[in-house]
Design a protein around this motif. Sequence first.
Motif, PDB file in Angstrom:
ATOM      1  N   MET A   1     -24.132 -95.535 -22.759  1.00 38.18           N
ATOM      2  CA  MET A   1     -23.521 -94.914 -21.798  1.00 38.18           C
ATOM      3  C   MET A   1     -22.870 -96.068 -20.126  1.00 38.18           C
ATOM      4  N   ALA A   2     -23.498 -97.188 -20.469  1.00 38.13           N
ATOM      5  CA  ALA A   2     -23.752 -97.728 -19.440  1.00 38.13           C
ATOM      6  C   ALA A   2     -22.757 -99.120 -19.917  1.00 38.13           C
ATOM      7  N   ILE A   3     -22.129 -99.335 -21.091  1.00 34.77           N
ATOM      8  CA  ILE A   3     -21.038 -99.752 -21.566  1.00 34.77           C
ATOM      9  C   ILE A   3     -20.348 -99.160 -21.425  1.00 34.77           C
ATOM     10  N   GLU A   4     -20.087 -97.361 -21.429  1.00 34.88           N
ATOM     11  CA  GLU A   4     -18.664 -96.910 -21.023  1.00 34.88           C
ATOM     12  C   GLU A   4     -18.596 -97.015 -19.886  1.00 34.88           C
ATOM     13  N   HIS A   5     -19.059 -96.716 -19.164  1.00 34.79           N
ATOM     14  CA  HIS A   5     -19.171 -96.466 -17.615  1.00 34.79           C
ATOM     15  C   HIS A   5     -18.741 -97.917 -17.594  1.00 34.79           C
ATOM     16  N   ILE A   6     -18.682 -99.409 -17.382  1.00 28.04           N
ATOM     17  CA  ILE A   6     -18.561-100.508 -16.998  1.00 28.04           C
ATOM     18  C   ILE A   6     -16.799-100.837 -18.152  1.00 28.04           C
ATOM     19  N   PHE A   7     -16.419-100.363 -19.131  1.00 30.55           N
ATOM     20  CA  PHE A   7     -15.277-100.367 -19.239  1.00 30.55           C
ATOM     21  C   PHE A   7     -14.516 -99.020 -18.896  1.00 30.55           C
ATOM     22  N   ASP A   8     -14.711 -97.757 -18.364  1.00 30.19           N
ATOM     23  CA  ASP A   8     -14.010 -97.432 -17.652  1.00 30.19           C
ATOM     24  C   ASP A   8     -13.861 -98.193 -15.498  1.00 30.19           C
ATOM     25  N   SER A   9     -14.338 -98.584 -15.432  1.00 30.52           N
ATOM     26  CA  SER A   9     -14.377 -98.992 -14.202  1.00 30.52           C
ATOM     27  C   SER A   9     -13.079-100.374 -14.806  1.00 30.52           C
ATOM     28  N   ALA A  10     -13.538-101.100 -15.462  1.00 30.98           N
ATOM     29  CA  ALA A  10     -12.307-102.093 -16.136  1.00 30.98           C
ATOM     30  C   ALA A  10     -11.108-101.308 -16.013  1.00 30.98           C
ATOM     31  N   SER A  11     -11.194-101.012 -16.775  1.00 32.65           N
ATOM     32  CA  SER A  11      -9.615-100.217 -17.016  1.00 32.65           C
ATOM     33  C   SER A  11      -8.929 -99.594 -15.792  1.00 32.65           C
ATOM     34  N   SER A  12      -9.815 -99.237 -14.781  1.00 31.13           N
ATOM     35  CA  SER A  12      -9.297 -98.683 -13.924  1.00 31.13           C
ATOM     36  C   SER A  12      -8.836 -99.960 -12.491  1.00 31.13           C
ATOM     37  N   ILE A  13      -9.380-100.894 -13.295  1.00 28.52           N
ATOM     38  CA  ILE A  13      -9.219-102.338 -12.032  1.00 28.52           C
ATOM     39  C   ILE A  13      -8.306-102.734 -12.281  1.00 28.52           C
ATOM     40  N   MET A  14      -7.976-103.083 -13.578  1.00 29.40           N
ATOM     41  CA  MET A  14      -6.761-103.089 -14.188  1.00 29.40           C
ATOM     42  C   MET A  14      -5.541-102.532 -13.946  1.00 29.40           C
ATOM     43  N   THR A  15      -5.925-101.271 -14.031  1.00 33.67           N
ATOM     44  CA  THR A  15      -4.399-100.467 -13.421  1.00 33.67           C
ATOM     45  C   THR A  15      -3.725-100.128 -11.683  1.00 33.67           C
ATOM     46  N   VAL A  16      -5.200-100.830 -11.488  1.00 31.99           N
ATOM     47  CA  VAL A  16      -4.797-101.258  -9.829  1.00 31.99           C
ATOM     48  C   VAL A  16      -4.372-102.651  -9.765  1.00 31.99           C
ATOM     49  N   ILE A  17      -4.032-103.535 -10.435  1.00 33.56           N
ATOM     50  CA  ILE A  17      -4.658-104.852 -10.386  1.00 33.56           C
ATOM     51  C   ILE A  17      -2.484-104.694 -10.699  1.00 33.56           C
ATOM     52  N   SER A  18      -1.990-104.125 -12.583  1.00 31.48           N
ATOM     53  CA  SER A  18      -1.304-104.278 -12.291  1.00 31.48           C
ATOM     54  C   SER A  18       0.149-103.472 -11.789  1.00 31.48           C
ATOM     55  N   PHE A  19      -0.215-102.583 -10.693  1.00 35.89           N
ATOM     56  CA  PHE A  19       0.541-101.845  -9.993  1.00 35.89           C
ATOM     57  C   PHE A  19       0.983-102.834  -8.962  1.00 35.89           C
ATOM     58  N   THR A  20      -0.181-102.967  -8.230  1.00 34.23           N
ATOM     59  CA  THR A  20      -0.146-103.861  -7.292  1.00 34.23           C
ATOM     60  C   THR A  20       0.781-104.777  -7.271  1.00 34.23           C
ATOM     61  N   THR A  21       0.791-105.942  -9.008  1.00 38.58           N
ATOM     62  CA  THR A  21       1.449-106.742  -9.286  1.00 38.58           C
ATOM     63  C   THR A  21       2.999-106.362  -9.165  1.00 38.58           C
ATOM     64  N   PHE A  22       3.251-105.248  -9.754  1.00 32.96           N
ATOM     65  CA  PHE A  22       4.657-105.204 -10.274  1.00 32.96           C
ATOM     66  C   PHE A  22       5.311-104.739  -8.300  1.00 32.96           C
ATOM     67  N   LEU A  23       4.296-103.769  -7.609  1.00 30.52           N
ATOM     68  CA  LEU A  23       4.864-103.822  -6.168  1.00 30.52           C
ATOM     69  C   LEU A  23       5.207-105.266  -5.626  1.00 30.52           C
ATOM     70  N   GLY A  24       4.253-106.333  -5.779  1.00 31.63           N
ATOM     71  CA  GLY A  24       4.934-107.206  -5.079  1.00 31.63           C
ATOM     72  C   GLY A  24       6.093-107.851  -5.628  1.00 31.63           C
TER      73      GLY A  24
END
Length: 60
Positions: A1-24
């Motif tokens: 379960m711990a590894i799934e939580h890490i991948f979910d968090s990483a996916s969310s962080i990458m989504t935020v970074i990608s959207f911020t880059t797009f807005l930039g």
Amino acid sequence: MAIEHIFDSASSIMTVISFTTFLGILLWTFVLKGGKDFETQAALPFAGDAGDNAGESGHG
């Protein structure tokens, strides 16, 4: 379960970074560059002389 939580968090962080880059990119293109560059580039096809046939060389 711990590894799934890490991948979910990483996916969310990458989504935020990608959207911020797009807005930039949008901010840099439309706000900071202004319309002067776009107007200059839009006039390029009409910049040549009307009697100039340089684009038609080699035909015929």
